[in-house]
Enzyme design. Structure first.
Site, mmCIF file in Angstrom:
data_model
loop_
_atom_site.group_PDB
_atom_site.id
_atom_site.type_symbol
_atom_site.label_atom_id
_atom_site.label_comp_id
_atom_site.label_asym_id
_atom_site.label_seq_id
_atom_site.Cartn_x
_atom_site.Cartn_y
_atom_site.Cartn_z
ATOM 1 N N ASN A 132 -3.218 1.157 -0.953
ATOM 2 C CA ASN A 132 -2.267 0.495 -1.861
ATOM 3 C C ASN A 132 -1.771 -0.856 -1.378
ATOM 4 O O ASN A 132 -1.588 -1.762 -2.197
ATOM 5 C CB ASN A 132 -1.112 1.441 -2.227
ATOM 6 N N GLU A 230 3.962 7.430 7.769
ATOM 7 C CA GLU A 230 4.623 6.839 6.597
ATOM 8 C C GLU A 230 3.957 7.470 5.387
ATOM 9 O O GLU A 230 2.789 7.189 5.105
ATOM 10 C CB GLU A 230 4.429 5.316 6.567
ATOM 11 N N CYS A 264 4.678 3.300 -2.261
ATOM 12 C CA CYS A 264 5.430 4.462 -1.779
ATOM 13 C C CYS A 264 6.922 4.280 -2.009
ATOM 14 O O CYS A 264 7.644 5.250 -2.084
ATOM 15 C CB CYS A 264 5.125 4.704 -0.315
ATOM 16 N N GLU A 432 8.862 2.000 11.216
ATOM 17 C CA GLU A 432 8.054 0.826 11.481
ATOM 18 C C GLU A 432 8.920 -0.421 11.296
ATOM 19 O O GLU A 432 10.028 -0.351 10.768
ATOM 20 C CB GLU A 432 6.866 0.780 10.511
HETATM 21 P P1 NAP Z 1 -4.709 9.341 1.768
HETATM 22 O O1 NAP Z 1 -5.737 10.028 0.996
HETATM 23 O O2 NAP Z 1 -3.734 10.146 2.541
HETATM 24 O O3 NAP Z 1 -5.492 8.307 2.720
HETATM 25 C C1 NAP Z 1 -4.841 7.447 3.598
HETATM 26 C C2 NAP Z 1 -5.816 7.062 4.687
HETATM 27 O O4 NAP Z 1 -6.130 8.227 5.459
HETATM 28 C C3 NAP Z 1 -7.152 6.519 4.179
HETATM 29 O O5 NAP Z 1 -7.610 5.519 5.054
HETATM 30 C C4 NAP Z 1 -8.032 7.755 4.242
HETATM 31 O O6 NAP Z 1 -9.400 7.450 4.345
HETATM 32 C C5 NAP Z 1 -7.528 8.407 5.498
HETATM 33 N N1 NAP Z 1 -7.839 9.831 5.605
HETATM 34 C C6 NAP Z 1 -8.111 10.701 4.599
HETATM 35 N N2 NAP Z 1 -8.335 11.935 5.105
HETATM 36 C C7 NAP Z 1 -8.214 11.835 6.455
HETATM 37 C C8 NAP Z 1 -8.340 12.770 7.529
HETATM 38 N N3 NAP Z 1 -8.627 14.050 7.327
HETATM 39 N N4 NAP Z 1 -8.130 12.323 8.792
HETATM 40 C C9 NAP Z 1 -7.816 11.036 9.024
HETATM 41 N N5 NAP Z 1 -7.708 10.118 8.061
HETATM 42 C C10 NAP Z 1 -7.883 10.505 6.777
HETATM 43 O O7 NAP Z 1 -3.798 8.399 0.877
HETATM 44 P P2 NAP Z 1 -4.288 7.348 -0.188
HETATM 45 O O8 NAP Z 1 -4.876 8.153 -1.300
HETATM 46 O O9 NAP Z 1 -5.108 6.299 0.444
HETATM 47 O O10 NAP Z 1 -2.893 6.623 -0.562
HETATM 48 C C11 NAP Z 1 -1.980 7.134 -1.487
HETATM 49 C C12 NAP Z 1 -0.849 7.883 -0.792
HETATM 50 O O11 NAP Z 1 -0.354 7.178 0.336
HETATM 51 C C13 NAP Z 1 0.352 8.093 -1.656
HETATM 52 O O12 NAP Z 1 0.789 9.409 -1.572
HETATM 53 C C14 NAP Z 1 1.412 7.155 -1.078
HETATM 54 O O13 NAP Z 1 2.733 7.464 -1.248
HETATM 55 C C15 NAP Z 1 1.084 7.155 0.348
HETATM 56 N N6 NAP Z 1 1.568 5.904 0.960
HETATM 57 C C16 NAP Z 1 2.707 5.908 1.710
HETATM 58 C C17 NAP Z 1 3.184 4.728 2.274
HETATM 59 C C18 NAP Z 1 4.398 4.669 3.143
HETATM 60 O O14 NAP Z 1 4.632 3.662 3.776
HETATM 61 N N7 NAP Z 1 5.196 5.691 3.230
HETATM 62 C C19 NAP Z 1 2.495 3.550 2.070
HETATM 63 C C20 NAP Z 1 1.345 3.597 1.289
HETATM 64 C C21 NAP Z 1 0.892 4.780 0.756
HETATM 65 P P3 NAP Z 1 -10.330 7.413 3.003
HETATM 66 O O15 NAP Z 1 -10.012 6.168 2.319
HETATM 67 O O16 NAP Z 1 -11.703 7.404 3.569
HETATM 68 O O17 NAP Z 1 -10.003 8.635 2.215
#
Ligand code: NAP
Ligand code: MG
Length: 452
Positions: A132, A230, A264, A432
């Site tokens: 994102n 996060e 987020c 952070e």
């Molecule tokens: P995600 O599926 O959790 O993926 C985040 C990152 O983790 C990606 O680089 C992903 O790689 C990787 N990943 C996935 N499975 C993993 C595993 N088993 N082990 C290690 N790494 C792994 O999240 P997303 O779909 O990219 O993003 C949306 C979510 O992120 C939302 O829920 C949002 O709220 C949250 N978010 C939170 C914040 C914050 O600061 N709190 C900021 C941004 C987003 P791949 O791309 O290869 O799947």
């Protein structure tokens, strides 16, 4: 076996580029090189490390147009946002460039000698980034990590690797030594998971979904690996009847639909005090309908497409409550969604409880201060939020009452590189940015020196 991924422009559905993925062996190789580079990077004099980070910041600034254009094409971010994001990387690097000479320890009074503490770097830090905000979130991990003397392995999200890959090249142009800052495109289950399991990676910084974050936390337990999380959010925008209702309504679309709601910190719950509800909704409707959803290359764009077909379908599935009104969106190719305002039937509805991560907001009424706080806290998340009131005492009481990490009063802005950012409850672990982030990239060592 190596794989690759076709990066898609979400505004056009065109393939932008094919990006090769690292497999397990290649991932191990980079982690080992980063561990070797740590032995020299940690010895670089503080003033020289600071100079290299300032140089990295300057090179990012010199390439801000190019980085922004990459993000517009890869992620569908609006031009204004993408420029802000590139500048945020440069600013975060510049802010933490002041850290190497200021990583102070303490001198603590003891009998028979001197007691001092040192802040030692951890080693290789693994940064896992979501799709994102590919640039800012990467830099919030790598800038303080590098400043504290660690080396970094960074995995961008599969959807959005292009700016991270370019930042890796820019680091070398800036003079950051080989092996110190490494970008590893690949799958979460391969590259990301290896950061969790590889013993040479001493800390993981993860930003992403709460479900993956929990798996990473379980994985890190095995080596008692340091971890910052996060995660998701379901933040409230609370509007009291004594507020400047027009101002609150004018700001509310940007507070949730910015980055097509894929934020987020999105204020995806709007709570309006009953006596102001009609007045708020009238102004809010005008603001939502005026919100410009268009080609993100345009300077005037306020919102672009959502990131993927998958995300589009997921977000659409939440539009199962009464719709108050919608904004507009282009038709034709691209994952375009009109900003949508829902009136959920009650607080048990999915759209009220779950993080939607798309341009959908839910509005409900409340009666009084106590109910507003209770409704905002009725969530497993606690990341951000806004409070609109002209009563200073109420603003203070409500901000102290809400279990959330970053609040803004009569404003919707809660992210600055020099103030702490992070979540309560299942929105995360640790903080952070700001002055204290360096503590989570260092280990405190206490040394007693005898007078004898
Ligand atoms: P995600 O599926 O959790 O993926 C985040 C990152 O983790 C990606 O680089 C992903 O790689 C990787 N990943 C996935 N499975 C993993 C595993 N088993 N082990 C290690 N790494 C792994 O999240 P997303 O779909 O990219 O993003 C949306 C979510 O992120 C939302 O829920 C949002 O709220 C949250 N978010 C939170 C914040 C914050 O600061 N709190 C900021 C941004 C987003 P791949 O791309 O290869 O799947
Ligand atoms: Mg995912």
């Amino acid at each position: 076996m190596s794989t690759s991924y076709d990066v898609i422009n979400p505004a056009t559905e065109q393939i932008v580029k094919n990006v090769a993925h690292l497999d397990l062996a290649a991932t191990n190789d980079v982690i080992e090189k980063a561990a070797q580079a740590f032995q020299t990077w940690r010895q670089v004099a503080p003033g020289e490390r600071a100079r290299l980070l300032r140089s990295f910041s300057q090179v990012v600034t010199d390439h801000r147009e190019e980085l922004a254009q990459l993000e517009i094409t890869n992620s569908g971010h609006t031009r204004a946002n993408a420029m802000w994001e590139a500048d945020n990387v440069a600013n975060t690097l510049m802010y933490y460039a002041a850290a190497p000479e200021r990583l102070f320890g303490r001198q603590i009074p003891v009998a028979g000698g001197v007691d001092v503490t040192f802040k030692e770097p951890l080693g290789v830090v693994g940064v896992i980034v979501p799709w994102n905000f590919p640039m800012p979130i990467a830099s919030w991990g790598f800038a303080p990590a590098l400043a504290a003397g660690n080396t970094v392995v960074l995995k961008p999200a599969e959807y959005t690797p292009l700016t991270a890959i370019r930042l890796g090249e820019l680091a070398l142009i800036a003079g950051i030594p080989q092996g110190v800052f490494n970008v590893l495109p690949g799958k979460g289950s391969v590259v990301g998971n290896r950061f969790v399991t590889h013993p040479l990676v001493r800390k993981v910084v993860f930003t992403g979904s709460t479900s993956v974050g929990k798996q990473i936390m379980i994985g890190c337990a095995d080596q008692v690996k340091r971890l910052t999380l996060e995660l998701g959010g379901k933040s409230s925008n609370i509007i009291f009847a004594d507020a400047d209702i027009e101002k609150a309504a004018a700001g509310a679309p940007g507070a949730v639909f910015d980055n097509a709601g894929q934020d987020c910190c999105a204020r995806s719950r709007i709570l309006v005090q009953r006596s102001a509800f009609d007045r708020f909704m009238e102004s809010f409707e005008i603001a939502v309908k005026a919100f410009r959803v268009e080609d993100p290359n345009l300077d005037t764009a306020q919102m672009g497409p959502v990131i993927s077909k998958r995300q589009f379908d997921l977000v659409e599935s939440y539009v199962d409550e009464p719709v108050a009104f919608k904004g507009s969106a282009p038709s034709g190719p691209g994952y375009w969604m009109a900003p949508t305002v829902l009136l959920p039937k009650n607080t048990q509805s999915r759209s009220w409880r779950e993080e939607i991560f798309g341009p959908v907001v839910s509005v409900m009424v409340f009666e009084d201060e106590a109910q507003a706080i209770a409704m905002a806290n009725d969530s497993e998340y606690g990341l951000s939020g806004s409070i609109w009131t002209r009563d200073v005492g109420r603003a203070l009481r409500v901000s102290r009452g809400i279990d959330t990490g970053a609040l803004s009063i009569n404003s919707n802005s809660s992210v600055r590189f020099w103030t702490p950012f992070g979540g309560f409850k299942q929105s995360g672990l640790g903080r952070e940015l700001g002055p204290d982030a360096l503590d989570s990239f260092t280990e405190v060592k206490n040394v007693f020196i005898s007078n004898d």
